[in-house]
Scaffold this motif. Structure first.
Motif, mmCIF file in Angstrom:
data_model
loop_
_atom_site.group_PDB
_atom_site.id
_atom_site.type_symbol
_atom_site.label_atom_id
_atom_site.label_comp_id
_atom_site.label_asym_id
_atom_site.label_seq_id
_atom_site.Cartn_x
_atom_site.Cartn_y
_atom_site.Cartn_z
ATOM 1 N N VAL A 54 0.850 -1.190 0.000
ATOM 2 C CA VAL A 54 0.000 0.000 0.000
ATOM 3 C C VAL A 54 0.888 1.244 0.000
ATOM 4 O O VAL A 54 1.864 1.317 0.750
ATOM 5 C CB VAL A 54 -0.930 0.013 1.234
ATOM 6 N N ALA A 55 0.523 2.199 -0.834
ATOM 7 C CA ALA A 55 1.217 3.488 -0.876
ATOM 8 C C ALA A 55 0.191 4.596 -0.679
ATOM 9 O O ALA A 55 -0.801 4.669 -1.408
ATOM 10 C CB ALA A 55 1.937 3.666 -2.211
ATOM 11 N N LEU A 56 0.418 5.418 0.324
ATOM 12 C CA LEU A 56 -0.393 6.611 0.553
ATOM 13 C C LEU A 56 0.499 7.799 0.233
ATOM 14 O O LEU A 56 1.540 7.990 0.862
ATOM 15 C CB LEU A 56 -0.869 6.676 2.007
ATOM 16 N N ILE A 57 0.099 8.592 -0.746
ATOM 17 C CA ILE A 57 0.951 9.674 -1.235
ATOM 18 C C ILE A 57 0.173 10.987 -1.219
ATOM 19 O O ILE A 57 -0.862 11.111 -1.869
ATOM 20 C CB ILE A 57 1.449 9.366 -2.667
ATOM 21 N N LYS A 58 0.702 11.959 -0.464
ATOM 22 C CA LYS A 58 0.156 13.327 -0.442
ATOM 23 C C LYS A 58 1.268 14.241 -0.950
ATOM 24 O O LYS A 58 2.302 14.367 -0.304
ATOM 25 C CB LYS A 58 -0.255 13.725 0.970
ATOM 26 N N THR A 59 1.032 14.886 -2.097
ATOM 27 C CA THR A 59 2.099 15.625 -2.770
ATOM 28 C C THR A 59 2.033 17.130 -2.597
ATOM 29 O O THR A 59 2.845 17.849 -3.182
ATOM 30 C CB THR A 59 2.084 15.311 -4.275
ATOM 31 N N ASP A 60 1.094 17.635 -1.831
ATOM 32 C CA ASP A 60 0.987 19.069 -1.599
ATOM 33 C C ASP A 60 0.875 19.835 -2.920
ATOM 34 O O ASP A 60 1.406 20.927 -3.055
ATOM 35 C CB ASP A 60 2.183 19.557 -0.766
ATOM 36 N N TRP A 61 0.242 19.228 -3.911
ATOM 37 C CA TRP A 61 -0.026 19.820 -5.223
ATOM 38 C C TRP A 61 1.244 20.123 -6.023
ATOM 39 O O TRP A 61 1.198 20.846 -7.010
ATOM 40 C CB TRP A 61 -0.896 21.063 -5.102
ATOM 41 N N SER A 70 -8.588 4.535 -12.632
ATOM 42 C CA SER A 70 -9.141 5.532 -13.547
ATOM 43 C C SER A 70 -8.004 6.383 -14.092
ATOM 44 O O SER A 70 -6.860 6.255 -13.679
ATOM 45 C CB SER A 70 -10.158 6.421 -12.817
ATOM 46 N N ASP A 71 -8.347 7.273 -14.993
ATOM 47 C CA ASP A 71 -7.349 8.193 -15.530
ATOM 48 C C ASP A 71 -7.254 9.465 -14.700
ATOM 49 O O ASP A 71 -6.494 10.370 -15.042
ATOM 50 C CB ASP A 71 -7.684 8.545 -16.986
ATOM 51 N N GLU A 72 -8.016 9.544 -13.616
ATOM 52 C CA GLU A 72 -7.970 10.720 -12.751
ATOM 53 C C GLU A 72 -6.665 10.753 -11.973
ATOM 54 O O GLU A 72 -6.095 9.713 -11.643
ATOM 55 C CB GLU A 72 -9.148 10.704 -11.779
ATOM 56 N N VAL A 73 -6.195 11.962 -11.707
ATOM 57 C CA VAL A 73 -4.987 12.141 -10.914
ATOM 58 C C VAL A 73 -5.343 12.910 -9.657
ATOM 59 O O VAL A 73 -6.359 13.600 -9.598
ATOM 60 C CB VAL A 73 -3.887 12.892 -11.710
ATOM 61 N N GLY A 74 -4.499 12.779 -8.630
ATOM 62 C CA GLY A 74 -4.753 13.487 -7.389
ATOM 63 C C GLY A 74 -3.472 13.806 -6.650
ATOM 64 O O GLY A 74 -2.419 13.198 -6.889
ATOM 65 N N ALA A 75 -3.579 14.759 -5.737
ATOM 66 C CA ALA A 75 -2.452 15.118 -4.880
ATOM 67 C C ALA A 75 -2.486 14.323 -3.584
ATOM 68 O O ALA A 75 -1.563 14.392 -2.785
ATOM 69 C CB ALA A 75 -2.486 16.618 -4.581
ATOM 70 N N ASP A 76 -3.550 13.552 -3.366
ATOM 71 C CA ASP A 76 -3.710 12.724 -2.171
ATOM 72 C C ASP A 76 -4.323 11.395 -2.623
ATOM 73 O O ASP A 76 -5.528 11.303 -2.830
ATOM 74 C CB ASP A 76 -4.625 13.439 -1.171
ATOM 75 N N VAL A 77 -3.464 10.395 -2.831
ATOM 76 C CA VAL A 77 -3.940 9.128 -3.385
ATOM 77 C C VAL A 77 -3.562 7.952 -2.499
ATOM 78 O O VAL A 77 -2.571 7.981 -1.784
ATOM 79 C CB VAL A 77 -3.408 8.869 -4.820
ATOM 80 N N SER A 78 -4.389 6.941 -2.564
ATOM 81 C CA SER A 78 -4.128 5.664 -1.897
ATOM 82 C C SER A 78 -4.073 4.604 -2.986
ATOM 83 O O SER A 78 -5.017 4.454 -3.764
ATOM 84 C CB SER A 78 -5.250 5.358 -0.906
ATOM 85 N N LEU A 79 -2.951 3.888 -3.042
ATOM 86 C CA LEU A 79 -2.750 2.870 -4.072
ATOM 87 C C LEU A 79 -2.477 1.532 -3.395
ATOM 88 O O LEU A 79 -1.853 1.489 -2.326
ATOM 89 C CB LEU A 79 -1.551 3.252 -4.942
ATOM 90 N N ASP A 140 3.825 13.878 2.193
ATOM 91 C CA ASP A 140 3.626 12.786 3.155
ATOM 92 C C ASP A 140 3.534 11.488 2.365
ATOM 93 O O ASP A 140 2.609 11.302 1.568
ATOM 94 C CB ASP A 140 2.344 12.988 3.964
ATOM 95 N N ILE A 141 4.481 10.618 2.592
ATOM 96 C CA ILE A 141 4.545 9.351 1.864
ATOM 97 C C ILE A 141 4.546 8.218 2.881
ATOM 98 O O ILE A 141 5.351 8.211 3.811
ATOM 99 C CB ILE A 141 5.836 9.246 1.015
ATOM 100 N N ASP A 142 3.629 7.270 2.736
ATOM 101 C CA ASP A 142 3.577 6.081 3.600
ATOM 102 C C ASP A 142 3.529 4.855 2.710
ATOM 103 O O ASP A 142 2.661 4.738 1.843
ATOM 104 C CB ASP A 142 2.325 6.092 4.489
ATOM 105 N N TYR A 143 4.446 3.939 2.938
ATOM 106 C CA TYR A 143 4.449 2.652 2.240
ATOM 107 C C TYR A 143 4.330 1.566 3.290
ATOM 108 O O TYR A 143 4.935 1.648 4.360
ATOM 109 C CB TYR A 143 5.766 2.411 1.491
ATOM 110 N N SER A 144 3.578 0.529 2.969
ATOM 111 C CA SER A 144 3.547 -0.624 3.870
ATOM 112 C C SER A 144 3.354 -1.908 3.076
ATOM 113 O O SER A 144 2.603 -1.948 2.104
ATOM 114 C CB SER A 144 2.447 -0.485 4.926
ATOM 115 N N TYR A 145 4.074 -2.917 3.511
ATOM 116 C CA TYR A 145 3.932 -4.260 2.968
ATOM 117 C C TYR A 145 3.131 -5.048 3.991
ATOM 118 O O TYR A 145 3.406 -4.997 5.188
ATOM 119 C CB TYR A 145 5.296 -4.921 2.748
#
Length: 187
Positions: A54-61, A70-79, A140-145
């Protein structure tokens, strides 16, 4: 209460709002069935047995990350990536996050993200040195296995369902539960 039976009953109503409710329940049922057929989906009977990254990525725009579905992009995504091994999910995540087509925005910031938040970090995950990593600040970047669960979830909580006014509505019939692998056939 089974959704299939409830939907058939509600669709026979003369009230258009009740028929609309039946359609909403039927749509939730169709989504659950489609998800159950995809082993990487949380609705699947095998999802609990899978490795996850899991990757939680907040890029502050500063740049934007494409959502997986989807083809949508975001500055705060959960993958999330799901697979049969640690190596598999880490490779999937790294492939996705190093593909420049999955980003938009400042090329300089995207390159900085890849160089400083992926390459060395993912090597540590690959080697098994870490299972979690996070970084705060501007991004803010969070990765977890996550290892697969060691035991099967309790079936009453695990089968696809919705709650409606405190009443549990099972989205799959007994035959569908067998067909989709949630329970073994009684034969």
């Amino acid at each position: 209460m089974n959704a299939k039976v409830l939907v058939e009953f509600l669709k026979s109503s003369d009230n258009p709002e009740i028929v609309a409710l039946a359609s909403a329940i039927d749509t939730a049922r169709a989504v659950a069935i489609e998800g159950a057929r995809t082993t990487e989906s949380p609705e699947s009977s095998n999802y609990w047995r899978k490795h996850k990254f899991v990757a939680l990525i907040k890029t502050d725009w500063d740049f934007y990350v494409k959502h997986q579905d989807s083809d949508e992009v975001g500055a705060d995504v959960s993958l999330e990536w799901v697979g049969d091994s640690r190596e598999d999910v880490i490779a999937q995540a790294l492939q996705y996050l190093t593909n420049l087509e999955n980003f938009t925005g400042s090329e300089r910031n995207i390159q900085s993200f890849i160089e400083n938040y992926l390459v060395d970090v993912f090597e540590q995950f690959r080697l098994g040195d870490i299972d979690e990593w996070c970084s705060g600040g501007n991004w803010d970047i969070d990765y977890s296995y996550e290892k697969p669960d060691s035991s099967e979830p309790e079936s009453e909580n695990y089968y696809p369902h919705v709650n409606f006014f405190g009443q549990r509505i099972d989205l799959l019939s007994e035959a569908e539960l067998v067909e989709l692998g949630f329970v073994s056939s009684k034969d």
